[in-house]
Design a protein around this motif. Sequence first.
Motif: not given
Length: 422
Positions: A61, A63, A81-87
């Motif tokens: 994620s 961090e 979800e982390a991919y969608y958030d750019g991580h």
Amino acid sequence: MIKHLDEQEVIELIDKEADIIIPIGNGEPHRLLDILEGNYLKLENVTVHQMLALTKRNYISGEMKGHLTHKSYFLSGATREAYYDGHVELVPNVFHDVPRLLKKTTKMSMIMAVASPMDEHGYFSLGTGADYIAEFIGHVPFMLEVNAHMPRTFGKNQIHISQIVGYVENDLALAEVKSPPVTEKDLAIAKFVIDEIEDGDTLQVGIGSVPNAVMAMLKDHRNLGIHTEMLTDSIVDLVAAGAVTGTNKLTHKGKIIATFAYGTQCLYDFVHQNPAVEFLPVSEVNDPREIAKEERIVSINATTEIDLYGQCASETVAGRYYSSTGGQADFAQGVRFAKHGKGFICMYSTAKDDTISRIQTQLTPGSVVTTSKNAVDNIVTEYGIAKLYGKSLKERANALIDIAHPKFREELRFNAQKYGIL
């Protein structure tokens, strides 16, 4: 002398800017990843490379950037979800090429994997898989997480104690995925596919309710073979029914061939010390040239959307990335090269309570083509089979409209004429 590693020794073996390779599914070493996360400040620009991660983690994620990051080759519930958030970065690939891709684009600094306990000969087994790491045994440093719950299996997934830098131990039950319930639509689709499968055929099946329905209907078939990337519970049931012997296979006669297994404990018990099952590197199992050696290979997979040209978007949903290519393209090519190969890509005709047609004139903007119009063979919905190989664009469009949900057929035909397809 190879030894049991403590936490500090694990960290000391990780170089600056290392590329760490983690296998698929239950090959994911939870304790080793816990150690990396717990000591992330001691790491510098370390990247974890993995397909189908099982566990959501802080480094995934974003961090721990600058210390520990994740690069994905197939999205999962742990990474989406982390991919969608750019991580998370997602690397395009076809499954059989992942070992070569990793070798050419990463340092291959370390492979971390779960293994069964060492036997009396000094060998560990990678258990539920071989996937994209097994071919590097003896060539790349391996660090193992020994888990008594990991089944001991056969194939090219054996690693000797002299070939590892060390190990930790972790007594952890394997992750399980239960088969989804079979619906009336699944049964309808399966019946069309079953009519195309003959005694003695070799099967590749994916995960999902349609493949499960197909496998359940094959129990009266005989001398079926298995050559599949993913081994599932449905294959266990088929073996128990006496339908699978592999005696007609042209390669690995009598053997069930896979590159990884993912299912319930029943499946893991089945593969444990079972000489009929062999796990081979994905560069062998999924290589279209190897697939084609089985002249009567039948591939059964799924897609989320198809256009009237026959292009299958199997890794995006509503134009947004959801997974990745996986092995669908590998087997689509493999069955095409096989002398009597057959490929079936299955889907429900609609989505969202029959409000959206999965057969579209054009793919939803943002969709990614997984199986091209040139590689697709048969498309199956609950309304029938569209046999596309060798058909013109006009013939394809008509065949696909015929298996669309009746409420959308007139609209599809109108749009096909509007865009010059019909």
